[in-house]
Design an enzyme around this catalytic site. Structure first.
Site, PDB file in Angstrom:
ATOM      1  N   HIS A   1      76.534  45.715 -65.527  1.00  0.00           N
ATOM      2  CA  HIS A   1      75.383  46.411 -64.929  1.00  0.00           C
ATOM      3  C   HIS A   1      74.788  45.680 -63.738  1.00  0.00           C
ATOM      4  O   HIS A   1      73.670  46.019 -63.326  1.00  0.00           O
ATOM      5  CB  HIS A   1      74.272  46.612 -65.962  1.00  0.00           C
ATOM      6  CG  HIS A   1      74.647  47.473 -67.112  1.00  0.00           C
ATOM      7  ND1 HIS A   1      74.377  48.828 -67.162  1.00  0.00           N
ATOM      8  CD2 HIS A   1      75.275  47.182 -68.275  1.00  0.00           C
ATOM      9  CE1 HIS A   1      74.822  49.315 -68.309  1.00  0.00           C
ATOM     10  NE2 HIS A   1      75.373  48.337 -69.002  1.00  0.00           N
TER      11      HIS A   1
ATOM     12  N   LYS B   1      59.819  51.212 -61.105  1.00  0.00           N
ATOM     13  CA  LYS B   1      60.995  50.475 -61.565  1.00  0.00           C
ATOM     14  C   LYS B   1      60.566  49.029 -61.702  1.00  0.00           C
ATOM     15  O   LYS B   1      59.456  48.680 -61.293  1.00  0.00           O
ATOM     16  CB  LYS B   1      62.148  50.596 -60.559  1.00  0.00           C
ATOM     17  CG  LYS B   1      61.711  50.290 -59.111  1.00  0.00           C
ATOM     18  CD  LYS B   1      62.845  50.464 -58.102  1.00  0.00           C
ATOM     19  CE  LYS B   1      63.101  51.896 -57.715  1.00  0.00           C
ATOM     20  NZ  LYS B   1      64.468  52.336 -57.971  1.00  0.00           N
ATOM     21  N   ARG B   2      61.423  48.166 -62.294  1.00  0.00           N
ATOM     22  CA  ARG B   2      61.065  46.753 -62.342  1.00  0.00           C
ATOM     23  C   ARG B   2      60.783  46.241 -60.933  1.00  0.00           C
ATOM     24  O   ARG B   2      61.375  46.717 -59.953  1.00  0.00           O
ATOM     25  CB  ARG B   2      62.204  45.942 -62.984  1.00  0.00           C
ATOM     26  CG  ARG B   2      62.361  46.217 -64.459  1.00  0.00           C
ATOM     27  CD  ARG B   2      61.086  45.903 -65.235  1.00  0.00           C
ATOM     28  NE  ARG B   2      60.847  44.481 -65.260  1.00  0.00           N
ATOM     29  CZ  ARG B   2      61.138  43.673 -66.270  1.00  0.00           C
ATOM     30  NH1 ARG B   2      61.661  44.183 -67.388  1.00  0.00           N
ATOM     31  NH2 ARG B   2      60.888  42.391 -66.214  1.00  0.00           N
TER      32      ARG B   2
ATOM     33  N   LYS C   1      65.001  45.387 -54.941  1.00  0.00           N
ATOM     34  CA  LYS C   1      64.587  46.792 -54.982  1.00  0.00           C
ATOM     35  C   LYS C   1      63.628  47.133 -53.838  1.00  0.00           C
ATOM     36  O   LYS C   1      63.329  48.281 -53.573  1.00  0.00           O
ATOM     37  CB  LYS C   1      63.941  47.120 -56.328  1.00  0.00           C
ATOM     38  CG  LYS C   1      64.924  47.019 -57.509  1.00  0.00           C
ATOM     39  CD  LYS C   1      64.217  47.285 -58.831  1.00  0.00           C
ATOM     40  CE  LYS C   1      65.090  47.023 -60.052  1.00  0.00           C
ATOM     41  NZ  LYS C   1      66.038  48.130 -60.325  1.00  0.00           N
TER      42      LYS C   1
ATOM     43  N   THR D   1      68.839  54.783 -62.419  1.00  0.00           N
ATOM     44  CA  THR D   1      68.809  55.984 -63.248  1.00  0.00           C
ATOM     45  C   THR D   1      67.484  56.722 -63.052  1.00  0.00           C
ATOM     46  O   THR D   1      67.423  57.935 -63.252  1.00  0.00           O
ATOM     47  CB  THR D   1      68.980  55.635 -64.743  1.00  0.00           C
ATOM     48  OG1 THR D   1      68.129  54.517 -65.049  1.00  0.00           O
ATOM     49  CG2 THR D   1      70.403  55.272 -65.056  1.00  0.00           C
TER      50      THR D   1
ATOM     51  N   LYS E   1      66.361  60.884 -62.789  1.00  0.00           N
ATOM     52  CA  LYS E   1      65.240  61.563 -63.461  1.00  0.00           C
ATOM     53  C   LYS E   1      64.399  62.314 -62.429  1.00  0.00           C
ATOM     54  O   LYS E   1      63.975  63.457 -62.653  1.00  0.00           O
ATOM     55  CB  LYS E   1      64.374  60.553 -64.213  1.00  0.00           C
ATOM     56  CG  LYS E   1      65.095  59.886 -65.371  1.00  0.00           C
ATOM     57  CD  LYS E   1      64.412  58.591 -65.846  1.00  0.00           C
ATOM     58  CE  LYS E   1      65.398  57.757 -66.655  1.00  0.00           C
ATOM     59  NZ  LYS E   1      64.914  56.382 -66.913  1.00  0.00           N
TER      60      LYS E   1
HETATM   61  C1  26Q Z   1      70.224  38.305 -69.951  1.00  0.00           C
HETATM   62  C2  26Q Z   1      70.225  37.029 -70.486  1.00  0.00           C
HETATM   63  C3  26Q Z   1      69.031  36.407 -70.856  1.00  0.00           C
HETATM   64  C4  26Q Z   1      67.835  37.109 -70.688  1.00  0.00           C
HETATM   65  C5  26Q Z   1      67.830  38.377 -70.141  1.00  0.00           C
HETATM   66  C6  26Q Z   1      69.020  38.971 -69.756  1.00  0.00           C
HETATM   67  C7  26Q Z   1      69.012  40.335 -69.169  1.00  0.00           C
HETATM   68  C8  26Q Z   1      68.272  41.355 -69.755  1.00  0.00           C
HETATM   69  C9  26Q Z   1      68.252  42.628 -69.201  1.00  0.00           C
HETATM   70  C10 26Q Z   1      69.741  40.630 -68.039  1.00  0.00           C
HETATM   71  C11 26Q Z   1      69.725  41.903 -67.488  1.00  0.00           C
HETATM   72  C12 26Q Z   1      68.982  42.912 -68.068  1.00  0.00           C
HETATM   73  C13 26Q Z   1      68.904  44.280 -67.539  1.00  0.00           C
HETATM   74  C14 26Q Z   1      69.620  44.750 -66.528  1.00  0.00           C
HETATM   75  C15 26Q Z   1      69.466  46.126 -66.056  1.00  0.00           C
HETATM   76  O1  26Q Z   1      68.609  46.870 -66.497  1.00  0.00           O
HETATM   77  N1  26Q Z   1      70.323  46.562 -65.122  1.00  0.00           N
HETATM   78  C16 26Q Z   1      70.272  47.920 -64.623  1.00  0.00           C
HETATM   79  O2  26Q Z   1      71.134  48.718 -65.419  1.00  0.00           O
HETATM   80  C17 26Q Z   1      71.004  50.086 -65.096  1.00  0.00           C
HETATM   81  C18 26Q Z   1      71.858  50.876 -66.063  1.00  0.00           C
HETATM   82  O3  26Q Z   1      73.214  50.693 -65.771  1.00  0.00           O
HETATM   83  C19 26Q Z   1      71.387  50.331 -63.650  1.00  0.00           C
HETATM   84  O4  26Q Z   1      71.118  51.676 -63.353  1.00  0.00           O
HETATM   85  C20 26Q Z   1      70.589  49.437 -62.709  1.00  0.00           C
HETATM   86  O5  26Q Z   1      71.062  49.567 -61.392  1.00  0.00           O
HETATM   87  C21 26Q Z   1      70.692  47.989 -63.164  1.00  0.00           C
HETATM   88  O6  26Q Z   1      69.842  47.167 -62.372  1.00  0.00           O
END
Ligand code: 26Q
Length: 845
Positions: free
Chosen positions: A383, A574-575, A580, A682, A686
């Site tokens: 991702h 979004k975050r 972004k 995503t 929406k």
């Molecule tokens: C990993 C290790 C330790 C702590 C946290 C994490 C961690 C947690 C969440 C790393 C990444 C995430 C989340 C990533 C994320 O939300 N990515 C998004 O995924 C969406 C679904 O595929 C995409 O649409 C977005 O583009 C992408 O940014």
């Protein structure tokens, strides 16, 4: 005491033999009378409330429990149907499931929306009010977690035997509020009032090992067997949440694991005389599932996070293996045919060595047989494109916490590197590049490489993203195994994001096209025929306006700012992340403000800018961007010269249930990431589905959104495109001179001058220097200044289009009409056709 398998001491096996009658259920009525009777029963008997009860919490509980019974029946029938078919299953392993609220979704999918509304009305209750009682289940950060939730909805609707496995965090994503323009985080104790949707399954408790060491023993067969000894063990207790399909009687399961201490914690240290240490250790065990990590890029090196990841992987695999033996006995020859694990990013990728361990150490298998099974059942979804976000764990930490797993990873690596060396003899650089272990002063385990080596499928989440993985991040692996790599463009479920969130638009669509779109979103294409019908347009416009009123009410309540529903609602939620580019959005807002202050407001389009999102608590720049948003908002909203022509707000505590109000009320969807950085997005889908027009770069799924619009209309008039392409971004880096760009653009120069003058931070000089420096830096990876001009021009085009109300409404209709591809029903069909190969199983009576 030995927990892992039933019978277990928490739930001893029964000796008696109940007749089939125990398991035969009277069918519950799906009419208003039956439902109302159950609600009254639950309210009065189970919950013990009466006419003195003033809270809406208990009517809410009574309703949920009545619905839960109906889900329970279908859940059992679904399980039996899968058993009878001996159906192949897929397991979606994810550290995050951002479910939001469940009530409205259950009503829709059970087909009980209207029945419930009228049953409640007879009892003097409003369903809308009860829906609002529920806490969001915020067990995720953002896109990746919400995607997992949409996937479950679509799999149940497609009758696919798919089970979700995740963690039951006591505290979900933090609640955000703003104080003195700063983000403040508050713990989200979402389980405080209990969770009526979950079913605890203590009889399925598993044991998870940490620390300790490996011992090798030769068995009677002469075979060397590894034993993981002196480990500190923790229990994993599952809680099941029902996932109903849309009006098809399928109910799948989301199984969430909660940690608990073993009895040894009460006795072990205690017997050695240290009672307090023993209680502290017990606490540590229970802490494993306490809190969701609020980072949406990997936070490296936190031991507790690795404990969580292994906890999920081990408990889930043990659960699947236990069930396998229950149905098939110890013969694993058909296991890979019948099971498949989809890894949601690398977070659960301990599953690769853990499945090896379980098969070899607990089920007596040889390496080759275990590896055949493992590498034929694992599939990995990536991702992210940001190299710094690829997960790595220090070898030392890994080896201390999971000694047996590290040994297995070394063995996987040795065998893998042999294969690489055979393919590219003498290419030592390549061996070092591809090794699962990154060498250096502090060696690291590369989790993405582990996932690729252990999987038969590796996918990205949008076409561009998957291409960039093949050419960039995973190039070496693509050369070795091109067949593993594939794309699965993301989607969202139209049941939540259109049918539930936007009932008035859904109603208009159904009146016009019938309700087939609820399970076949492509049918929305039919709206294009009505885009030029003035009467239809007028109804569309009226629906959008009512949704804008609803959004304006939320903004008034949460921000204290009045949005005029006739203004252009321009939204970025979004975050908060530099890639972004919320900064770019703010530069545009400041540019509009400067125009107003300098009397350049000819042909003005009134605009309301809404920005919302959470910053990772340790991400300094993201927090500073929030502060800038709030300061710019205060200045603009407080300026009588600006008046209603421009408003800016920062909406606190953005979450799933807020998006359900935001998306329907949005005109313009901001998707402005630096090209090549947003894997998919995503939120963009929406918004599109709800008739917002996108202003965006050629990044992630934006590209496919624009393509779908062009396929439908034959032109590029319905998407405001701007900015460098991913290729141009890479090329621009080498000779990037933001200061020259600023100097050459009078608008940007004026915006930067305002920012740098301290206009938005009189009392706190220097507050925005970090943001200013980042924009002015020749090393700015996000190229904010490079895209400013093109962005402002695209915004001007959006303004002009909005001033022509008929034209805008047409664009809005066409966006919804072209959104058919972006259903997770399509995404799940693609996963199933190309990765899982499950057979849909209808659920009978
Ligand atoms: C990993 C290790 C330790 C702590 C946290 C994490 C961690 C947690 C969440 C790393 C990444 C995430 C989340 C990533 C994320 O939300 N990515 C998004 O995924 C969406 C679904 O595929 C995409 O649409 C977005 O583009 C992408 O940014």
């Amino acid at each position: 005491m030995d927990y892992p398998n039933t019978p277990n001491p928490l739930r001893p096996l029964r000796a008696s033999k109940p007749t089939a009658e125990l398991f035969r259920l009277p069918e519950l009525g799906m009419d208003g009378d039956a439902l109302a009777l159950d609600i009254r029963r639950y309210f009065a008997y189970f919950l013990g409330r009466d006419r003195h009860c003033r809270s809406s919490h208990y009517p809410y509980l009574a309703l949920v429990l009545s619905l839960r019974d109906r889900l329970m029946e279908r859940w059992k029938r679904t399980r039996y149907a899968y058993e009878e078919q001996d159906a192949k299953h897929a397991y979606y392993l994810s550290l995050e499931f951002l479910m939001g609220r469940a009530l409205n979704n259950a009503l829709l999918n059970l087909g009980l929306g209207e029945t419930t509304e009228s049953a409640l009305r007879r009892l003097g209750l409003e369903v809308e009010e009860l829906i609002d009682v529920e806490h969001d289940a915020g067990l995720g950060n953002g896109g990746l977690g919400r995607l997992a939730a949409c996937f479950l909805d679509s799999c149940a609707t497609l009758q696919l035997p798919v089970m979700g496995y995740g963690i039951r965090y006591e505290y979900g994503m933090f609640r955000q509020h703003v104080e003195n323009c700063r983000q403040m985080e508050e713990p989200d104790h979402w389980l405080r009032d209990g969770n009526p949707w979950e079913l605890e399954r203590p009889e399925l408790t598993r044991r998870i090992q940490y620390y300790g060491r490996t011992e090798f023993q030769r068995g009677a067969d002469g075979r060397l067997r590894a034993r993981w000894v002196d480990s500190h063990d923790v229990l994993a207790v599952p809680y099941d949440i029902p996932i109903p399909g849309y009006k098809n009687d399928t109910v799948n399961v989301l199984r969430l694991w909660s940690s608990a201490a073993t009895d040894e914690f009460d006795l072990g240290e205690f017997n050695a005389g240290s009672y307090t240490e023993s209680v502290a250790a017990k606490n540590a065990a229970e802490n494993i599932t306490m809190v969701l990590y609020p980072n949406d890029a990997s936070e490296n090196g936190k031991e507790l996070r690795l404990k969580q990841q292994y906890f999920l992987a081990s408990a889930s695999l043990q659960d699947v293996l236990y069930r396998w033996e229950h149905y098939h006995g110890p013969d694993y020859s058909r296991f890979a045919e019948k099971n498949c694990f989809q890894l949601n990013d690398t977070h659960p990728s301990c599953a690769v060595p853990e499945l090896m361990r379980l098969l070899m150490d607990e089920h007596d298998m040889e390496w080759d047989q275990a590896w055949t099974i493992t590498s034929r059942t694992m599939a990995y979804t990536n991702h992210t494109l940001l190299p710094e976000a690829l997960e790595k764990w220090p070898v030392r930490l890994f080896g201390q916490l999971l000694p047996r797993l590290l040994e297995i990873i070394y063995e996987i690596n040795a065998r893998f590197l042999t294969e690489v060396a055979r393919r590219w003899p003498g290419d030592n650089d390549r061996l070092a590049r591809m090794s699962l272990i990154e060498e250096g002063p502090d060696p690291q385990v590369r989790m993405a490489y582990l996932a690729i080596v252990g999987s038969y499928s590796v996918n990205g989440v949008a076409e561009l993203h998957s291409d960039l993985l093949r050419q960039g991040l995973f190039r070496d692996f693509f050369e070795l195994w091109p067949h593993k790599f594939n794309n699965k463009t993301n989607g969202v479920t139209q049941r939540r994001w259109l049918a539930s969130a936007n009932p008035s638009l859904a109603g208009l669509v159904t009146e016009t096209l019938g309700d087939g779109w609820i399970t076949r979103l492509d049918e929305l294409r039919g709206l294009a025929r009505h885009a030029d019908d003035p009467a239809f347009r007028e109804r569309w416009r009226a629906v959008k306006r009512a949704n804008k009123v609803r959004l304006a009410e939320m903004v008034r309540r949460d921000c204290g700012v009045a949005f005029d529903p006739d203004a252009l609602f321009d939204v970025q939620v979004k975050r908060i992340h530099e890639y972004k580019r919320q900064q770019l959005n703010l530069l545009h807002a400041i540019h509009l403000y400067a125009r107003l202050k300098n009397g350049e407001a000819g042909d003005w389009t009134p605009r309301c800018v809404l920005i919302g999102g959470k910053a990772a608590p340790g991400y300094f720049m993201a927090k500073r961007i929030i502060t800038l948003t709030c300061k710019v908002a205060e200045m603009i909203n407080g300026d009588p010269e600006v008046g209603d022509r421009l408003k800016v707000v920062f909406l606190p505590n953005y979450r799933v249930s807020a998006m359900e109000v935001i998306a329907p009320g949005t005109d313009l969807s901001e998707q402005i990431s630096t090209a090549g950085k947003e894997a998919s997005g995503t939120g963009n889908m929406k918004f599109m589905m709800n008739g917002a027009v996108t202003i965006g770069t050629l990044d992630g799924a934006n590209i496919e959104i624009r393509e779908e619009l062009m396929k439908l209309t034959g032109n590029d008039d319905n998407f405001f495109l701007f900015g460098l392409t991913a290729e141009e971004v890479e090329a621009a880096r080498h000779h990037y001179d933001p200061n020259a760009i600023i100097e050459a653009d009078p608008d940007l120069k004026r915006v930067m001058a305002l920012l740098e003058s301290g206009h938005f931070n009189h009392l706190e000089p220097g507050l925005f220097d970090p943001i200013i420096h980042a924009i002015r830096s020749p090393h700015d990876p996000w190229l904010v200044a490079a895209d400013f001009r093109a962005y402002v021009d695209a915004q001007d085009r959006a303004d002009a289009a909005y001033r022509d109300g008929e034209r805008w409404t047409r664009m809005s209709i066409l966006n919804t009409a072209a959104s058919g591809k972006f259903s997770t029903d399509r995404t799940m069909r693609d996963y199933n056709a190309e990765i899982w190969r499950l057979t849909p199983v209808p659920v009978g009576r």
